[in-house]
Design a protein around this motif. Structure first.
Motif, mmCIF file in Angstrom:
data_model
loop_
_atom_site.group_PDB
_atom_site.id
_atom_site.type_symbol
_atom_site.label_atom_id
_atom_site.label_comp_id
_atom_site.label_asym_id
_atom_site.label_seq_id
_atom_site.Cartn_x
_atom_site.Cartn_y
_atom_site.Cartn_z
ATOM 1 N N SER A 1 70.141 -3.036 -42.296
ATOM 2 C CA SER A 1 70.273 -1.582 -42.300
ATOM 3 C C SER A 1 69.922 -1.032 -40.929
ATOM 4 C CB SER A 1 69.378 -0.956 -43.377
ATOM 5 O OG SER A 1 69.638 0.425 -43.508
ATOM 6 N N LEU A 2 70.070 0.267 -40.805
ATOM 7 C CA LEU A 2 69.758 0.972 -39.569
ATOM 8 C C LEU A 2 68.482 1.776 -39.801
ATOM 9 C CD1 LEU A 2 71.282 1.034 -36.875
ATOM 10 C CD2 LEU A 2 72.354 3.173 -37.595
ATOM 11 N N LYS B 1 76.911 -8.798 -45.076
ATOM 12 C CA LYS B 1 75.609 -8.879 -44.410
ATOM 13 C C LYS B 1 75.744 -9.445 -43.002
ATOM 14 C CE LYS B 1 72.807 -9.337 -48.622
ATOM 15 N NZ LYS B 1 71.833 -10.180 -49.348
ATOM 16 N N ASP B 2 76.562 -10.494 -42.864
ATOM 17 C CA ASP B 2 76.762 -11.097 -41.547
ATOM 18 C C ASP B 2 77.421 -10.096 -40.592
ATOM 19 O OD1 ASP B 2 75.665 -13.417 -42.491
ATOM 20 O OD2 ASP B 2 77.594 -14.434 -42.816
ATOM 21 N N ARG B 3 78.380 -9.357 -41.112
ATOM 22 C CA ARG B 3 79.066 -8.354 -40.281
ATOM 23 C C ARG B 3 78.096 -7.257 -39.837
ATOM 24 N NH1 ARG B 3 81.359 -3.583 -41.656
ATOM 25 N NH2 ARG B 3 81.017 -4.053 -43.868
ATOM 26 N N LEU B 4 77.261 -6.800 -40.754
ATOM 27 C CA LEU B 4 76.283 -5.766 -40.417
ATOM 28 C C LEU B 4 75.277 -6.268 -39.386
ATOM 29 C CD1 LEU B 4 75.574 -4.197 -43.923
ATOM 30 C CD2 LEU B 4 76.593 -3.038 -41.960
ATOM 31 N N GLU B 5 74.784 -7.480 -39.572
ATOM 32 C CA GLU B 5 73.809 -8.029 -38.639
ATOM 33 C C GLU B 5 74.385 -8.132 -37.234
ATOM 34 O OE1 GLU B 5 72.524 -11.702 -40.339
ATOM 35 O OE2 GLU B 5 71.042 -10.747 -41.664
ATOM 36 N N ALA B 6 75.687 -8.374 -37.136
ATOM 37 C CA ALA B 6 76.335 -8.480 -35.825
ATOM 38 C C ALA B 6 76.581 -7.113 -35.197
ATOM 39 C CB ALA B 6 77.653 -9.240 -35.957
ATOM 40 N N ARG B 7 76.881 -6.103 -36.030
ATOM 41 C CA ARG B 7 77.300 -4.797 -35.500
ATOM 42 C C ARG B 7 76.174 -3.783 -35.369
ATOM 43 N NH1 ARG B 7 82.605 -2.568 -38.408
ATOM 44 N NH2 ARG B 7 82.087 -0.909 -36.928
ATOM 45 N N LEU B 8 75.169 -3.859 -36.227
ATOM 46 C CA LEU B 8 74.150 -2.808 -36.248
ATOM 47 C C LEU B 8 73.366 -2.664 -34.946
ATOM 48 C CD1 LEU B 8 72.769 -2.993 -39.905
ATOM 49 C CD2 LEU B 8 74.202 -1.213 -38.873
ATOM 50 N N ALA C 1 68.224 -1.849 -35.484
ATOM 51 C CA ALA C 1 68.586 -2.704 -36.616
ATOM 52 C C ALA C 1 67.368 -3.460 -37.130
ATOM 53 C CB ALA C 1 69.679 -3.683 -36.191
ATOM 54 N N GLU C 2 66.275 -3.403 -36.382
ATOM 55 C CA GLU C 2 65.025 -4.061 -36.777
ATOM 56 C C GLU C 2 63.999 -2.996 -37.128
ATOM 57 O OE1 GLU C 2 61.637 -7.078 -34.873
ATOM 58 O OE2 GLU C 2 63.311 -6.360 -33.651
#
Length: 737
Positions: free
Chosen positions: A466-467, A581-588, A536-537
């Motif tokens: 998440s953001l 989830k993988d896509r979000l982790e890469a883009r966020l 993202a963290e």
């Protein structure tokens, strides 16, 4: 012996830092040869080949550290590199910046570190130019001319050479133009470019707005294809769109906003359940209309946020959405995402759930109306809103509970006054007043904070990428300075392992409340705080003393909120798979960085527009006297904010009574060596308006007198400065600074 460059480099090339005295011995330097060695060392430090550390210790370049970041220039020529990965800014003297400009992304080398831990360096290379176009005033000269930038930080004029003047033939001297840079400064070559657009006359309010828009490169016109997408969206909620949503249309739900608001993205409802209170926060379901990857989405991402000027808004989304189908207007159906939360009598959240919903706002209330009902007990307003009064009282009760919880955990509230610009029909500033912040504002603020925290906690514990909205701990060096500073006033601020708890800071603010030094300590504490940003963290939110926080409540005007809505909707629908989830982790991470930058650009543009309106207001005030407070101190003077007008200006040190003034950075003070006059942040003084420099966005004041000194003992470095000032014997020759 050889004391030249080669000998020094061979000695330092062994890899170990070498103290100066050890170098003297290693190179067998005699007393009369030291001056030559010192010259060699100074030269190598200036060229960046070696670095000088505290205690006069020398080492090879690189050992002092390297920095990549954004260059922030001062109009006097020096600058600071703000590291991309955070940390203390790197000071760069003007002699190293002749080929660089404000906003450039640069690589820099640390060349020395002072005993106080402050680093000094030089720029070693350009990564990316920060400025490609310049807004400024055109002056014709021969077949070309020059453009004098509106931004004083650029520090140089742009020259238009014959044959490269572009629109210069159409521009008249004094007009505001947009110029494109064709050649950056290099050695003796100046900044060069060509005019690409004539914006208009300098004092035209529309041109002033356009100048700020162009300067900050704010997208302000939606292209035809984006508008086509927006216009395809229906302006009524269809029966099909209502399917599968929780129907809240029978609930008494209201929006509470300012008088001039046109886009309503949040609505609230409450219900008392014994000692508990249930809260519904319903937020416009923008994600239903702005699909990921669409032209509307791409444009919203590019803008990142809406930008608010005193007389207009540059929206993130076209008005067909922001003021139309997405806006929670009264008495019409609207699609929303709802956070439903239950709070006990202490204000603790004991239950929560989230769902897609459909609502019908019962009323569009203003902060003023709510204040008249709950605070002023205005009979006429109460009678007109009798069906809402009981719910408003429950809202007040819940807001006080939530505020008590936040205060108990150490959430820091800076209740500093903000200006409100009053404009006439021509866009000219007619008044600057204190923006009111009453109980109604606090109610909505507490409800939005509660919803943001609840959503953040839910997504983090699900868990899904998440953001987050994060606010990191204050800088350790500034914290230590703050601790020493408040100790001089008799307050204890414990710094443990270079950290301080939000509770300790909140306690300090409570202790100084109502004291003469309250404003002073509030200002200094505010300067210690870092800027909140998106990440993202999850690193927590220091200012709110929240372990987890996000932005969920304003998707009409903030892109991160739209991202969080999309994530929440997929989780609730059970559609968040591993690929998602993988896509979000890469883009966020990239989304967080981009939206944080867009937020800062918007804030800078908004601040400049407000400053411009203030300058307009002060045009005819030259010679008039006002009371004010010192809000900042620098070697070249101090800044003063007027009590009644909320206008800030500067008193240059050269206009103070003749003396040599010592700048005490930690004490935020200027002290005269002969007179012992002290000008310190938060002192109340009287000033006269001496001039208005609109291009520099600065009002200049002249000191009339000091009105109020705090009855406190000066802190250590002030006392030490007094002790250094000679009392008897020959005094130093007065200097101006």
């Amino acid at each position: 012996m050889r004391k030249g460059k080669d000998a020094i480099m061979r000695l330092l090339g062994k890899g170990e830092p070498v103290p100066y005295r050890q170098m003297l011995k290693a190179l067998n330097v005699s007393r009369h040869e030291r001056e030559h060695l010192d010259d060699q060392l100074d030269y190598l430090v200036e060229t960046g080949e070696i670095a000088k550390l505290p205690g006069r210790i020398y080492t090879m370049a690189g050992a002092g550290g390297s920095v990549r970041g954004k260059l922030s220039m001062h109009r006097d020529g020096y600058g600071f590199v703000m590291p991309e990965d955070g940390g203390e800014d790197l000071f760069v003297p003007a002699r190293y910046l002749t080929e660089y400009m404000n906003g450039d992304i640069v690589d820099a080398q640390v060349v020395s570190t002072r005993r106080d831990g402050k680093r000094e360096g030089r720029v070693t290379g350009i990564v990316k130019r920060g400025v490609t176009e310049i807004v400024g005033r055109f002056e014709a000269a021969g077949k070309g001319g020059r453009v004098i930038p509106d931004d004083p930080k650029l520090g140089r004029d742009l020259f238009l050479t014959p044959g490269a003047s572009g629109g210069a033939a159409k521009a008249r001297t004094g007009q505001i133009v947009l110029a494109q840079i064709t050649s950056y400064p290099s050695g003796v070559r100046p900044l060069e470019g060509r005019i690409v657009e004539v914006l208009g006359e300098a004092n035209d309010p529309e041109v002033e707005v356009l100048s700020v828009i162009k300067k900050y490169e704010l997208p302000h016109v939606f292209d035809a294809k984006v508008m086509e997408e927006a216009e395809r969206e229906p302006q009524e909620v269809s029966e099909e769109a209502r399917q599968g949503r929780v129907d809240l249309r029978e609930r008494l739900i209201v929006t509470i906003d300012g008088e001039t608001a046109r886009d309503f993205d949040d609505a609230v409802s409450v219900s008392r359940e014994g000692d508990k209170i249930r809260l519904w926060v319903s937020i416009a379901d923008v994600a239903h209309y702005v699909t990921e990857g669409s032209r509307l989405d791409t444009e919203a991402y590019l803008r990142g946020t809406s930008v608010y000027f005193p007389d207009r808004c540059i929206p993130m989304l076209p008005e067909e959405l922001s003021n139309g189908i997405c806006s929670l207007n009264p008495q019409v159906d609207r699609l929303t995402m709802t956070a439903e939360m239950l709070f006990d009598e202490s204000g603790a959240r004991v239950d929560q759930k989230f769902y897609a919903s459909v609502i019908k706002s019962s009323a569009r209330l203003t902060y003023t109306t709510v204040k008249k009902v709950l605070v002023d007990l205005d009979e006429e307003t109460i009678a007109a809103n009798r069906h809402l009064v009981e719910d408003l009282k429950v809202m007040e009760d819940l807001a006080l509970r939530l505020n008590k919880v936040r205060a108990g955990r150490g959430s820091i509230d800076f209740d500093l006054p903000e200006p409100q610009i009053i404009l006439d029909t021509q866009g000219e500033t007619t008044a600057i007043v204190r923006a009111e912040r009453n109980l109604a504002h606090r109610i909505i603020e507490e409800f939005m904070l509660a919803a943001n925290e609840a959503v953040s906690h839910f997504l983090e514990t699900t868990p899904v990428p998440s953001l987050y909205r994060i606010h990191e701990n204050p800088d350790p060096v500034k914290l230590q300075d703050l601790s020493e500073f408040v100790f001089g006033f008799g307050y204890i601020l414990k710094v443990v392992d270079e950290k301080v708890s939000p509770n300790a800071l909140q306690k300090l603010l409570e202790e100084v409340a109502g004291k003469p030094e309250e404003r002073l300590i509030n200002e200094v504490l505010l300067r210690c705080m870092k800027q909140a940003r998106y990440s993202a963290e999850n690193l927590g939110h220091f200012g709110l003393a929240a372990a987890s926080y996000t932005h969920f409540t304003s998707p009409i005007r903030r892109y991160p909120d739209l991202v969080v809505h999309r994530i929440l909707k997929r989780v609730l629908a059970g559609k968040m798979n591993k690929a998602d989830k993988d896509r979000l982790e890469a883009r966020l991470p990239e989304t967080a960085q981009h939206t944080s930058k867009r937020e800062r650009v918007a804030m800078e543009a908004e601040r400049e527009m407000v400053d411009l309106k203030k300058m307009q207001f002060m045009r005819d005030k030259i010679g008039e006297e006002y009371d004010g407070y010192i809000t900042g101190v620098a070697p070249f003077g101090f800044f003063v904010e007027l009590v009644d007008l909320f206008v800030e200006g500067m008193v240059p040190v050269a206009t103070l009574p003749q003396d040599y003034y010592v700048h005490l950075e930690k004490s935020h003070a200027l002290v005269g060596e002969r007179s012992r006059a002290m000008y310190r942040i938060a002192d109340k003084i009287r000033v006269k308006v001496a001039g208005v420099n609109e291009p520099a966005r600065q009002v200049e004041f002249a000191l009339v007198g000091t009105l109020e000194k705090r009855p406190v003992e000066p802190i250590a470095d002030v006392r030490n400065a007094y002790q250094r000032i000679p009392i008897k014997g020959k005094r130093p020759k007065p200097k101006r600074r």
